[in-house]
Design a protein around this motif. Structure first.
Motif, short mmCIF file in Angstrom:
data_model
loop_
_atom_site.label_atom_id
_atom_site.label_comp_id
_atom_site.label_asym_id
_atom_site.label_seq_id
_atom_site.Cartn_x
_atom_site.Cartn_y
_atom_site.Cartn_z
N GLN A 165 78.97 115.32 10.44
CA GLN A 165 78.33 116.43 11.13
C GLN A 165 79.26 117.64 11.14
O GLN A 165 80.45 117.52 11.44
N CYS A 166 78.67 118.75 10.80
CA CYS A 166 79.45 119.98 10.74
C CYS A 166 79.84 120.42 12.15
O CYS A 166 78.99 120.46 13.05
N SER A 167 81.12 120.75 12.33
CA SER A 167 81.57 121.16 13.65
C SER A 167 81.18 122.60 13.95
O SER A 167 81.30 123.06 15.08
N ASP A 168 80.76 123.30 12.94
CA ASP A 168 80.36 124.70 13.15
C ASP A 168 78.89 124.84 13.47
O ASP A 168 78.51 125.42 14.47
N CYS A 169 78.04 124.32 12.60
CA CYS A 169 76.61 124.54 12.78
C CYS A 169 75.87 123.27 13.20
O CYS A 169 74.69 123.31 13.52
N GLY A 170 76.58 122.15 13.23
CA GLY A 170 75.97 120.91 13.68
C GLY A 170 75.09 120.22 12.67
O GLY A 170 74.50 119.18 12.96
N ARG A 223 83.53 120.68 8.27
CA ARG A 223 82.43 121.64 8.14
C ARG A 223 81.61 121.36 6.90
O ARG A 223 82.12 120.86 5.91
N CYS A 224 80.33 121.70 7.01
CA CYS A 224 79.46 121.53 5.87
C CYS A 224 79.85 122.54 4.79
O CYS A 224 80.53 123.53 5.07
N PRO A 225 79.45 122.27 3.56
CA PRO A 225 79.86 123.15 2.46
C PRO A 225 79.53 124.62 2.70
O PRO A 225 80.32 125.49 2.35
N SER A 226 78.38 124.89 3.30
CA SER A 226 78.04 126.31 3.46
C SER A 226 78.91 126.99 4.50
O SER A 226 79.27 128.15 4.36
N CYS A 227 79.28 126.26 5.56
CA CYS A 227 80.18 126.85 6.55
C CYS A 227 81.58 127.03 5.97
O CYS A 227 82.25 128.01 6.24
N ARG A 228 81.98 126.06 5.17
CA ARG A 228 83.29 126.18 4.52
C ARG A 228 83.31 127.43 3.64
O ARG A 228 84.26 128.18 3.62
ZN ZN Z 1 77.92 124.00 8.95
#
Ligand code: ZN
Ligand code: ZN
Length: 99
Positions: A9-14, A38-43
């Motif tokens: 689970q992405c810590s930024d967007c969940g 973080r998910c690839p897009s947040c990274r």
């Molecule tokens: Zn994310």
């Protein structure tokens, strides 16, 4: 040793994203012990935030100045002091080259 796909689970967007076997292998070869947070897009967006010298989020304060060479109004990233000539970017490179 084989790797298995994981859901993280992405810590930024969940959002839930896949930590693929290839990525886990890549992480291992890099010596990373932590799983990605973080998910690839947040990274991706964090990366571009950090590296992008974007036009809008530059926190650098600019001071108005007058070019000592051509008299044009310009802005410099430092406070102009009297006695020190300030040049616009055009003249600055010229002055620099002539030295
Ligand atoms: Zn994310
Ligand atoms: Zn100038």
């Amino acid at each position: 040793m084989s790797f298995q796909e994981k859901s993280l689970q992405c810590s930024d967007c969940g959002a839930t994203f896949t930590f693929s076997a290839e990525e886990q292998e890549f992480f291992k070869t890099k010596g990373y012990t932590n799983e990605p947070k973080r998910c690839p897009s947040c990274r991706q967006s964090r990366k571009s935030e950090r590296s992008g010298s974007g036009s809008y989020s530059s926190q650098r304060q600019m001071f108005p100045a007058k070019c000592a060479e051509c008299g044009k109004d310009t802005q410099v990233p430092f406070e102009p002091r009297s006695g020190r000539p300030v040049y616009c970017s055009d003249c600055y490179s010229k002055v620099k080259l002539s030295r």
